[in-house]
Motif scaffolding. Structure first.
Motif, PDB file in Angstrom:
ATOM      1  N   GLN A  61       0.864  -1.222  -0.096  1.00  0.00           N
ATOM      2  CA  GLN A  61      -0.092  -0.057  -0.052  1.00  0.00           C
ATOM      3  C   GLN A  61       0.599   1.249   0.056  1.00  0.00           C
ATOM      4  O   GLN A  61       0.234   2.466  -0.107  1.00  0.00           O
ATOM      5  N   ALA A  62       2.269   1.315   0.173  1.00  0.00           N
ATOM      6  CA  ALA A  62       2.973   2.340   0.242  1.00  0.00           C
ATOM      7  C   ALA A  62       3.749   2.405  -1.112  1.00  0.00           C
ATOM      8  O   ALA A  62       4.725   3.329  -1.216  1.00  0.00           O
ATOM      9  N   ILE A  63       3.398   1.658  -2.166  1.00  0.00           N
ATOM     10  CA  ILE A  63       3.929   1.734  -3.393  1.00  0.00           C
ATOM     11  C   ILE A  63       3.073   2.037  -4.527  1.00  0.00           C
ATOM     12  O   ILE A  63       1.908   1.437  -4.579  1.00  0.00           O
ATOM     13  N   SER A  64       3.241   2.909  -5.368  1.00  0.00           N
ATOM     14  CA  SER A  64       2.543   3.224  -6.610  1.00  0.00           C
ATOM     15  C   SER A  64       3.259   2.856  -7.842  1.00  0.00           C
ATOM     16  O   SER A  64       4.372   3.312  -7.707  1.00  0.00           O
ATOM     17  N   VAL A  65       2.916   2.299  -8.825  1.00  0.00           N
ATOM     18  CA  VAL A  65       3.324   2.334  -9.931  1.00  0.00           C
ATOM     19  C   VAL A  65       2.620   2.769 -11.243  1.00  0.00           C
ATOM     20  O   VAL A  65       1.524   2.852 -11.314  1.00  0.00           O
ATOM     21  N   GLU A  66       3.577   3.397 -12.187  1.00  0.00           N
ATOM     22  CA  GLU A  66       3.000   4.114 -13.147  1.00  0.00           C
ATOM     23  C   GLU A  66       1.927   5.170 -12.784  1.00  0.00           C
ATOM     24  O   GLU A  66       0.951   5.379 -13.308  1.00  0.00           O
ATOM     25  N   TYR A  67       2.547   6.126 -11.337  1.00  0.00           N
ATOM     26  CA  TYR A  67       1.674   7.039 -11.154  1.00  0.00           C
ATOM     27  C   TYR A  67       1.621   8.077 -11.770  1.00  0.00           C
ATOM     28  O   TYR A  67       2.521   8.722 -12.028  1.00  0.00           O
ATOM     29  N   LEU A  68       0.371   8.579 -12.139  1.00  0.00           N
ATOM     30  CA  LEU A  68      -0.143   9.842 -12.678  1.00  0.00           C
ATOM     31  C   LEU A  68       0.190  10.806 -11.837  1.00  0.00           C
ATOM     32  O   LEU A  68      -0.450  10.917 -10.875  1.00  0.00           O
ATOM     33  N   LEU A  69       0.902  11.862 -12.462  1.00  0.00           N
ATOM     34  CA  LEU A  69       1.074  12.920 -11.515  1.00  0.00           C
ATOM     35  C   LEU A  69      -0.146  13.702 -11.235  1.00  0.00           C
ATOM     36  O   LEU A  69      -0.209  14.323 -10.365  1.00  0.00           O
ATOM     37  N   SER A  70      -1.094  13.625 -12.307  1.00  0.00           N
ATOM     38  CA  SER A  70      -2.329  14.432 -12.019  1.00  0.00           C
ATOM     39  C   SER A  70      -2.891  13.922 -10.581  1.00  0.00           C
ATOM     40  O   SER A  70      -3.940  14.869 -10.262  1.00  0.00           O
ATOM     41  N   LYS A  71      -2.871  12.707 -10.344  1.00  0.00           N
ATOM     42  CA  LYS A  71      -3.315  12.415  -9.198  1.00  0.00           C
ATOM     43  C   LYS A  71      -3.000  13.044  -7.815  1.00  0.00           C
ATOM     44  O   LYS A  71      -3.723  13.277  -6.712  1.00  0.00           O
ATOM     45  N   ALA A  72      -1.783  13.736  -7.810  1.00  0.00           N
ATOM     46  CA  ALA A  72      -1.207  14.578  -6.929  1.00  0.00           C
ATOM     47  C   ALA A  72      -1.754  16.055  -6.957  1.00  0.00           C
ATOM     48  O   ALA A  72      -1.121  16.751  -6.417  1.00  0.00           O
ATOM     49  N   GLY A  73      -2.441  16.258  -7.999  1.00  0.00           N
ATOM     50  CA  GLY A  73      -3.097  17.552  -8.339  1.00  0.00           C
ATOM     51  C   GLY A  73      -2.041  18.345  -9.211  1.00  0.00           C
ATOM     52  O   GLY A  73      -2.188  19.506  -9.140  1.00  0.00           O
ATOM     53  N   ILE A  74      -0.961  17.565  -9.992  1.00  0.00           N
ATOM     54  CA  ILE A  74      -0.312  18.363 -10.883  1.00  0.00           C
ATOM     55  C   ILE A  74      -0.641  18.467 -12.284  1.00  0.00           C
ATOM     56  O   ILE A  74      -1.340  17.231 -12.452  1.00  0.00           O
ATOM     57  N   ASP A  75      -0.663  19.469 -12.781  1.00  0.00           N
ATOM     58  CA  ASP A  75      -1.191  19.792 -14.242  1.00  0.00           C
ATOM     59  C   ASP A  75      -0.122  19.103 -15.009  1.00  0.00           C
ATOM     60  O   ASP A  75       0.758  19.576 -15.649  1.00  0.00           O
ATOM     61  N   SER A  76      -0.282  17.500 -15.067  1.00  0.00           N
ATOM     62  CA  SER A  76       0.567  16.803 -16.016  1.00  0.00           C
ATOM     63  C   SER A  76       0.064  15.431 -16.453  1.00  0.00           C
ATOM     64  O   SER A  76      -0.774  15.030 -15.929  1.00  0.00           O
ATOM     65  N   LYS A  77       0.470  15.271 -17.717  1.00  0.00           N
ATOM     66  CA  LYS A  77      -0.068  13.784 -17.779  1.00  0.00           C
ATOM     67  C   LYS A  77       1.085  12.742 -18.031  1.00  0.00           C
ATOM     68  O   LYS A  77       0.955  11.414 -18.045  1.00  0.00           O
ATOM     69  N   ASN A  78       2.177  13.193 -17.157  1.00  0.00           N
ATOM     70  CA  ASN A  78       3.483  12.300 -16.870  1.00  0.00           C
ATOM     71  C   ASN A  78       3.032  11.294 -15.923  1.00  0.00           C
ATOM     72  O   ASN A  78       2.194  11.562 -14.990  1.00  0.00           O
ATOM     73  N   ARG A  79       3.733  10.211 -15.878  1.00  0.00           N
ATOM     74  CA  ARG A  79       3.663   9.180 -15.236  1.00  0.00           C
ATOM     75  C   ARG A  79       5.002   8.950 -14.388  1.00  0.00           C
ATOM     76  O   ARG A  79       6.016   8.584 -15.260  1.00  0.00           O
ATOM     77  N   ALA A  80       5.290   8.651 -13.052  1.00  0.00           N
ATOM     78  CA  ALA A  80       6.236   8.326 -12.502  1.00  0.00           C
ATOM     79  C   ALA A  80       6.493   6.569 -12.393  1.00  0.00           C
ATOM     80  O   ALA A  80       5.574   6.130 -12.046  1.00  0.00           O
ATOM     81  N   ASP A  81       7.428   6.142 -12.616  1.00  0.00           N
ATOM     82  CA  ASP A  81       7.362   4.687 -12.644  1.00  0.00           C
ATOM     83  C   ASP A  81       7.002   4.130 -11.344  1.00  0.00           C
ATOM     84  O   ASP A  81       6.063   3.336 -11.280  1.00  0.00           O
ATOM     85  N   ILE A  82       7.590   4.489 -10.299  1.00  0.00           N
ATOM     86  CA  ILE A  82       7.602   3.945  -9.050  1.00  0.00           C
ATOM     87  C   ILE A  82       7.552   5.060  -8.090  1.00  0.00           C
ATOM     88  O   ILE A  82       8.547   5.875  -7.958  1.00  0.00           O
ATOM     89  N   VAL A  83       6.526   5.115  -7.145  1.00  0.00           N
ATOM     90  CA  VAL A  83       6.651   6.178  -6.089  1.00  0.00           C
ATOM     91  C   VAL A  83       6.355   5.559  -4.735  1.00  0.00           C
ATOM     92  O   VAL A  83       5.604   4.495  -4.730  1.00  0.00           O
ATOM     93  N   VAL A  84       7.272   5.688  -4.050  1.00  0.00           N
ATOM     94  CA  VAL A  84       7.124   5.087  -2.529  1.00  0.00           C
ATOM     95  C   VAL A  84       6.554   6.198  -1.549  1.00  0.00           C
ATOM     96  O   VAL A  84       7.012   7.198  -1.554  1.00  0.00           O
ATOM     97  N   TRP A  85       5.464   5.820  -0.658  1.00  0.00           N
ATOM     98  CA  TRP A  85       5.030   6.594   0.156  1.00  0.00           C
ATOM     99  C   TRP A  85       5.192   6.491   1.669  1.00  0.00           C
ATOM    100  O   TRP A  85       5.504   5.341   1.940  1.00  0.00           O
ATOM    101  N   TYR A  86       4.909   7.443   2.420  1.00  0.00           N
ATOM    102  CA  TYR A  86       5.199   7.032   3.729  1.00  0.00           C
ATOM    103  C   TYR A  86       3.914   7.696   4.469  1.00  0.00           C
ATOM    104  O   TYR A  86       3.283   8.674   3.801  1.00  0.00           O
TER     105      TYR A  86
END
Length: 143
Positions: A61-86
């Motif tokens: 649950q602390a890992i996102s894959v192909e994370y759409l930056l727009s999910k974080a409120g960022i005006d972008s269509k880019n995707r980060a491969d892996i995001v690790v959350w805390y």
């Protein structure tokens, strides 16, 4: 962990089993819970996911894959491969800790284009750690 230990650890990590799906080889991604084509870059991504979960014991649950930056409120269509959350229990929110960019083994990870890409994600997500890996080489920055 030094670079050589990480390289050996990654070499010994098994990816999920490849399966035939829609006429070609795929992995069943443990985070996205869907089939993804078994490309060289995806093999690196799957090894990193296994490393995070099995060696570092990062919960799914602390890992996102192909994370759409727009999910974080960022005006972008880019995707980060892996995001690790805390998780911050004091305020009840999840925060991005690090971003990992995975490349195929034949891709030079130290080009300006690759660094600009991953540092752009880091700036957008306000992360502390940035990693670029191609399965052969890796580089990590405290950002």
């Amino acid at each position: 962990m030094d670079a050589q230990k990480f390289k050996r650890a990654l070499k010994n990590i098994n990816t999920p089993r490849k399966v035939m799906h829609a006429g070609s080889l795929h992995y069943l991604d443990p985070i996205r819970e869907k089939y993804v084509p078994a490309t060289p870059e995806e093999e690196v991504r799957q090894k990193i996911l296994q490393y995070l979960m099995k060696v570092l014991r990062v919960p799914k649950q602390a890992i996102s894959v192909e994370y759409l930056l727009s999910k974080a409120g960022i005006d972008s269509k880019n995707r980060a491969d892996i995001v690790v959350w805390y998780y911050e229990p004091n305020d009840g929110y999840w925060y991005a800790l690090g971003v990992i960019e995975c490349k195929a083994p034949d891709v030079d990870i130290m080009t300006e284009d690759v660094k600009e890409q991953v540092f752009g994600y880091a700036d957008d997500l306000l992360v502390d750690y940035v990693v670029v890996v191609n399965g052969v080489y890796s580089c990590c920055w405290l950002y």
